[in-house]
Design a protein around this motif. Structure first.
Motif, PDB file in Angstrom:
ATOM      1  N   GLY A  49      12.575  -3.705  -6.743  1.00  0.00           N
ATOM      2  CA  GLY A  49      11.785  -3.984  -7.925  1.00  0.00           C
ATOM      3  C   GLY A  49      10.594  -3.052  -8.038  1.00  0.00           C
ATOM      4  N   ALA A  50       9.818  -3.267  -9.071  1.00  0.00           N
ATOM      5  CA  ALA A  50       8.637  -2.435  -9.302  1.00  0.00           C
ATOM      6  C   ALA A  50       7.605  -2.661  -8.202  1.00  0.00           C
ATOM      7  N   MET A  51       6.832  -1.632  -7.939  1.00  0.00           N
ATOM      8  CA  MET A  51       5.784  -1.726  -6.929  1.00  0.00           C
ATOM      9  C   MET A  51       4.666  -2.634  -7.442  1.00  0.00           C
ATOM     10  N   ASP A  52       4.170  -3.506  -6.584  1.00  0.00           N
ATOM     11  CA  ASP A  52       3.045  -4.361  -6.964  1.00  0.00           C
ATOM     12  C   ASP A  52       1.739  -3.717  -6.496  1.00  0.00           C
ATOM     13  N   ARG A  53       0.612  -4.397  -6.788  1.00  0.00           N
ATOM     14  CA  ARG A  53      -0.699  -3.835  -6.463  1.00  0.00           C
ATOM     15  C   ARG A  53      -0.856  -3.570  -4.971  1.00  0.00           C
ATOM     16  N   SER A  54      -0.412  -4.494  -4.126  1.00  0.00           N
ATOM     17  CA  SER A  54      -0.577  -4.280  -2.679  1.00  0.00           C
ATOM     18  C   SER A  54       0.266  -3.100  -2.205  1.00  0.00           C
ATOM     19  N   LEU A  56       0.951  -0.450  -4.006  1.00  0.00           N
ATOM     20  CA  LEU A  56       0.219   0.734  -4.441  1.00  0.00           C
ATOM     21  C   LEU A  56      -0.963   1.007  -3.521  1.00  0.00           C
ATOM     22  N   GLN A  57      -1.688  -0.050  -3.138  1.00  0.00           N
ATOM     23  CA  GLN A  57      -2.831   0.131  -2.238  1.00  0.00           C
ATOM     24  C   GLN A  57      -2.383   0.674  -0.880  1.00  0.00           C
ATOM     25  N   ASP A  58      -1.260   0.184  -0.365  1.00  0.00           N
ATOM     26  CA  ASP A  58      -0.727   0.702   0.905  1.00  0.00           C
ATOM     27  C   ASP A  58      -0.361   2.178   0.777  1.00  0.00           C
ATOM     28  N   LEU A  59       0.255   2.528  -0.342  1.00  0.00           N
ATOM     29  CA  LEU A  59       0.638   3.921  -0.575  1.00  0.00           C
ATOM     30  C   LEU A  59      -0.591   4.814  -0.672  1.00  0.00           C
ATOM     31  N   MET A  60      -1.612   4.338  -1.391  1.00  0.00           N
ATOM     32  CA  MET A  60      -2.851   5.114  -1.528  1.00  0.00           C
ATOM     33  C   MET A  60      -3.561   5.273  -0.183  1.00  0.00           C
ATOM     34  N   ALA A  61      -3.512   4.259   0.663  1.00  0.00           N
ATOM     35  CA  ALA A  61      -4.139   4.350   1.979  1.00  0.00           C
ATOM     36  C   ALA A  61      -3.384   5.336   2.869  1.00  0.00           C
TER      37      ALA A  61
END
Length: 73
Positions: A49-54, A56-61
């Motif tokens: 499914g689509a990426m959720d906020r957490s 995205l935050q993990d990816l950004m970190a």
């Protein structure tokens, strides 16, 4: 129903049974579909499914924006 690939490629008899018998598609409708479309019609999603906020935050970190180090440094 799970569609598996055999070593020689797609299981065409199984795909045809699923599409024509299971989904009641006309042969022309079956042959117009891509394998991905057929999987979706059979309820087998092609991915997550689509990426959720957490997520995205993990990816950004993991991959922060910032100055890029040059190969010469």
């Amino acid at each position: 129903m799970r569609l598996d690939l055999d070593p020689k490629g797609l299981d065409w008899p199984g795909l045809m049974r699923a599409g024509i018998t299971g989904l009641r598609l006309q042969p022309a409708q079956f042959w117009e579909l891509t394998p991905v479309e057929l999987r979706l019609l059979l309820g087998q999603s092609a991915g997550t499914g689509a990426m959720d906020r957490s997520g995205l935050q993990d990816l950004m970190a993991s991959f922060p924006d910032g100055p890029q180090a040059s190969a010469c440094d």
